[in-house]
Write an enzyme that holds these catalytic residues in place. Structure first.
Site, PDB file in Angstrom:
ATOM      1  N   GLY A  14       0.876  -1.243   0.110  1.00 37.65           N
ATOM      2  CA  GLY A  14       0.079   0.005   0.187  1.00 37.65           C
ATOM      3  C   GLY A  14       0.750   1.414  -0.016  1.00 37.65           C
ATOM      4  O   GLY A  14       0.405   2.195   0.626  1.00 37.65           O
ATOM      5  N   SER A  15       2.030   1.003  -0.493  1.00 36.44           N
ATOM      6  CA  SER A  15       2.966   2.574  -0.460  1.00 36.44           C
ATOM      7  C   SER A  15       2.164   3.535  -1.480  1.00 36.44           C
ATOM      8  O   SER A  15       2.248   4.652  -1.137  1.00 36.44           O
ATOM      9  CB  SER A  15       4.286   2.378  -0.928  1.00 36.44           C
ATOM     10  OG  SER A  15       4.404   1.825  -2.208  1.00 36.44           O
ATOM     11  N   ASN A  16       1.535   2.965  -2.355  1.00 34.82           N
ATOM     12  CA  ASN A  16       1.057   4.065  -3.677  1.00 34.82           C
ATOM     13  C   ASN A  16      -0.208   4.735  -2.817  1.00 34.82           C
ATOM     14  O   ASN A  16      -0.828   5.802  -3.089  1.00 34.82           O
ATOM     15  CB  ASN A  16       0.477   3.293  -4.544  1.00 34.82           C
ATOM     16  CG  ASN A  16       1.773   3.340  -5.621  1.00 34.82           C
ATOM     17  OD1 ASN A  16       2.251   4.154  -6.284  1.00 34.82           O
ATOM     18  ND2 ASN A  16       2.533   2.031  -5.819  1.00 34.82           N
ATOM     19  N   LYS A  63     -16.218 -15.105  -9.465  1.00 31.97           N
ATOM     20  CA  LYS A  63     -15.604 -13.766  -9.728  1.00 31.97           C
ATOM     21  C   LYS A  63     -16.942 -12.809  -9.913  1.00 31.97           C
ATOM     22  O   LYS A  63     -16.663 -11.675  -9.209  1.00 31.97           O
ATOM     23  CB  LYS A  63     -14.775 -13.509 -10.754  1.00 31.97           C
ATOM     24  CG  LYS A  63     -14.202 -12.477 -11.112  1.00 31.97           C
ATOM     25  CD  LYS A  63     -13.233 -12.435 -12.243  1.00 31.97           C
ATOM     26  CE  LYS A  63     -12.318 -11.393 -12.470  1.00 31.97           C
ATOM     27  NZ  LYS A  63     -10.844 -11.589 -12.076  1.00 31.97           N
ATOM     28  N   MET A  88      -4.024  -7.199  -7.183  1.00 32.69           N
ATOM     29  CA  MET A  88      -3.350  -8.234  -8.111  1.00 32.69           C
ATOM     30  C   MET A  88      -4.287  -9.230  -8.764  1.00 32.69           C
ATOM     31  O   MET A  88      -4.125 -10.462  -9.013  1.00 32.69           O
ATOM     32  CB  MET A  88      -2.304  -9.192  -7.035  1.00 32.69           C
ATOM     33  CG  MET A  88      -1.548  -8.134  -6.511  1.00 32.69           C
ATOM     34  SD  MET A  88      -0.358  -7.138  -7.402  1.00 32.69           S
ATOM     35  CE  MET A  88       0.865  -8.472  -8.071  1.00 32.69           C
ATOM     36  N   ARG A  89      -5.374  -8.632  -9.211  1.00 32.73           N
ATOM     37  CA  ARG A  89      -6.395  -9.369  -9.912  1.00 32.73           C
ATOM     38  C   ARG A  89      -6.960  -8.838 -11.245  1.00 32.73           C
ATOM     39  O   ARG A  89      -6.859  -7.662 -11.192  1.00 32.73           O
ATOM     40  CB  ARG A  89      -7.531  -9.619  -8.988  1.00 32.73           C
ATOM     41  CG  ARG A  89      -7.407 -10.428  -7.848  1.00 32.73           C
ATOM     42  CD  ARG A  89      -8.776 -10.449  -7.119  1.00 32.73           C
ATOM     43  NE  ARG A  89      -8.226 -11.394  -5.882  1.00 32.73           N
ATOM     44  CZ  ARG A  89      -8.162 -12.900  -6.495  1.00 32.73           C
ATOM     45  NH1 ARG A  89      -8.791 -13.352  -7.272  1.00 32.73           N
ATOM     46  NH2 ARG A  89      -7.782 -13.705  -5.109  1.00 32.73           N
ATOM     47  N   LEU A  90      -7.079  -9.612 -12.147  1.00 32.51           N
ATOM     48  CA  LEU A  90      -7.929  -8.948 -13.389  1.00 32.51           C
ATOM     49  C   LEU A  90      -9.311  -8.707 -13.021  1.00 32.51           C
ATOM     50  O   LEU A  90      -9.992  -9.471 -12.227  1.00 32.51           O
ATOM     51  CB  LEU A  90      -8.063 -10.074 -14.439  1.00 32.51           C
ATOM     52  CG  LEU A  90      -6.565 -10.429 -15.353  1.00 32.51           C
ATOM     53  CD1 LEU A  90      -7.092 -11.337 -16.428  1.00 32.51           C
ATOM     54  CD2 LEU A  90      -6.359  -9.067 -15.823  1.00 32.51           C
ATOM     55  N   ASN A 105      -5.180   2.317 -13.240  1.00 31.13           N
ATOM     56  CA  ASN A 105      -4.213   1.426 -12.613  1.00 31.13           C
ATOM     57  C   ASN A 105      -2.739   2.149 -12.922  1.00 31.13           C
ATOM     58  O   ASN A 105      -2.741   2.506 -13.661  1.00 31.13           O
ATOM     59  CB  ASN A 105      -4.185  -0.056 -13.274  1.00 31.13           C
ATOM     60  CG  ASN A 105      -3.367  -0.977 -12.688  1.00 31.13           C
ATOM     61  OD1 ASN A 105      -3.179  -0.897 -11.431  1.00 31.13           O
ATOM     62  ND2 ASN A 105      -2.690  -1.772 -13.427  1.00 31.13           N
ATOM     63  N   HIS A 107       1.278   0.844 -13.201  1.00 26.91           N
ATOM     64  CA  HIS A 107       2.147  -0.475 -13.412  1.00 26.91           C
ATOM     65  C   HIS A 107       3.477   0.122 -13.690  1.00 26.91           C
ATOM     66  O   HIS A 107       3.898   0.917 -14.283  1.00 26.91           O
ATOM     67  CB  HIS A 107       1.643  -1.104 -14.762  1.00 26.91           C
ATOM     68  CG  HIS A 107       2.330  -2.320 -14.993  1.00 26.91           C
ATOM     69  ND1 HIS A 107       1.867  -3.481 -14.362  1.00 26.91           N
ATOM     70  CD2 HIS A 107       3.502  -2.532 -15.915  1.00 26.91           C
ATOM     71  CE1 HIS A 107       2.749  -4.377 -14.906  1.00 26.91           C
ATOM     72  NE2 HIS A 107       3.629  -4.011 -15.834  1.00 26.91           N
TER      73      HIS A 107
HETATM   74  C1  GRF Z   1       3.266  -0.913  -7.440  1.00 25.81           C
HETATM   75  O1  GRF Z   1       4.561  -1.339  -8.033  1.00 25.81           O
HETATM   76  C2  GRF Z   1       2.279  -0.900  -8.437  1.00 25.81           C
HETATM   77  O2  GRF Z   1       2.755  -0.295  -9.697  1.00 25.81           O
HETATM   78  C3  GRF Z   1       1.766  -2.367  -8.845  1.00 25.81           C
HETATM   79  O3  GRF Z   1       1.783  -2.884  -7.651  1.00 25.81           O
HETATM   80  C4  GRF Z   1       2.874  -2.235  -6.799  1.00 25.81           C
HETATM   81  C5  GRF Z   1       2.065  -1.897  -5.514  1.00 25.81           C
HETATM   82  O4  GRF Z   1       2.867  -1.494  -4.582  1.00 25.81           O
HETATM   83  N1  GRF Z   1       0.563  -2.335  -9.669  1.00 25.81           N
HETATM   84  P1  GRF Z   1       2.228  -0.839  -3.102  1.00 25.81           P
HETATM   85  O5  GRF Z   1       1.505  -1.876  -2.512  1.00 25.81           O
HETATM   86  O6  GRF Z   1       1.555   0.379  -3.603  1.00 25.81           O
HETATM   87  O7  GRF Z   1       3.691  -0.543  -2.527  1.00 25.81           O
END
Ligand code: GRF
Length: 185
Positions: A14-16, A63, A88-90, A105, A107
Site C-alpha cells: 500500500g505504498s501507493n 468472480k 493483484m487481480r484481473l 491502474n 504499473h
Molecule cells: C506497485 O509497483 C504498482 O505499480 C503495482 O503494484 C505495486 C504496488 O505497490 N501495480 P504498493 O502496494 O503500492 O506498495
C-alpha cells in the site's frame, strides 16, 4: 459542491495508497477494497480512518459474485472513481460494466513492455537500460488499457533489483497522485 468520492483497490503493502493519502488529493477516499485480509495496506487505511472492505475471493461462489458485492459497496457509498494500486487481480465484466472509463491502474514498467507480474524484475533481467511507470485505464486485459501517462526510469549498470525498485516506487508515488489530480478536476 460535495467532495468527489473515490475508492482504492489494493492487495499488498500500500505504498501507493499511502502516497495518495499524503498528497491530500481533492477527493475523499471513501473505501479501501482489499482482497487479502490483513495486508499492510489495511493498517495504513485504519490509521487514517479510511473505511476498509476486506474480502476473501474464495468465500464467494464466483468472480461475478464478489465483483457484484464490491459494486454494491461502491454504489452505496456513491463512489465515482476507482484507483487500482497493487490490486493483484484481473478486473471482470461486472466491475468494468459499472465503472467503464472510471477505473485506472498504475504499473511499474513502460507498457506495453513487461505487463503482468514482477514487471520490475522482468525489465531488470532483460538487461534493459530504461524502464518506468505507466498509469492506464483498465480494460479486460492484463495491463492493456489505454495509457494516460508514463515516466521513464533509467537502469544503471550498478543497479540492483532493490535500488531499481526504490527509484521506480519514488516515481510511482509522484506520478499517480499527479495523474489523479488532473483526471478528477
Ligand atoms: C506497485 O509497483 C504498482 O505499480 C503495482 O503494484 C505495486 C504496488 O505497490 N501495480 P504498493 O502496494 O503500492 O506498495
Amino acid at each position: 459542491m460535495s467532495e468527489l468520492k473515490v475508492a482504492v483497490f489494493a492487495s499488498g503493502s500500500g505504498s501507493n495508497f499511502q502516497a495518495m493519502l499524503d498528497a491530500a488529493l481533492p477527493c475523499r477516499i471513501e473505501l479501501l477494497v482489499c482482497d487479502k485480509p490483513g495486508a499492510k495496506v489495511v493498517e495504513r487505511a485504519k490509521k487514517k480512518d479510511v473505511p476498509v472492505w476486506e474480502f476473501s475471493p474464495q468465500a464467494f461462489p464466483s468472480k461475478e459474485a464478489y465483483e457484484q458485492a464490491i459494486v454494491e459497496q461502491l454504489q452505496e457509498r456513491k463512489v465515482e472513481w476507482i484507483f487500482l494500486a497493487g490490486y493483484m487481480r484481473l478486473v471482470g465484466p461486472v466491475l468494468l460494466g459499472a465503472y467503464a472509463n472510471r477505473m485506472i491502474n498504475i504499473h511499474p514498467s513502460l507498457l506495453p513492455k513487461f505487463p503482468g507480474l514482477d514487471a520490475i524484475g522482468q525489465a531488470f533481467r532483460a538487461g534493459e537500460r530504461e524502464t518506468g511507470v505507466t498509469v492506464h485505464y483498465i480494460d479486460e486485459g492484463m495491463d492493456t488499457g489505454p495509457i494516460i501517462a508514463q515516466e521513464s526510469v533509467d537502469i544503471y549498470p550498478n543497479d540492483t533489483m532493490e535500488t531499481l525498485e526504490t527509484r521506480i516506487h519514488q516515481v510511482e508515488h509522484m506520478l499517480y497522485p499527479q495523474v489523479i489530480r488532473k483526471l478528477i478536476k
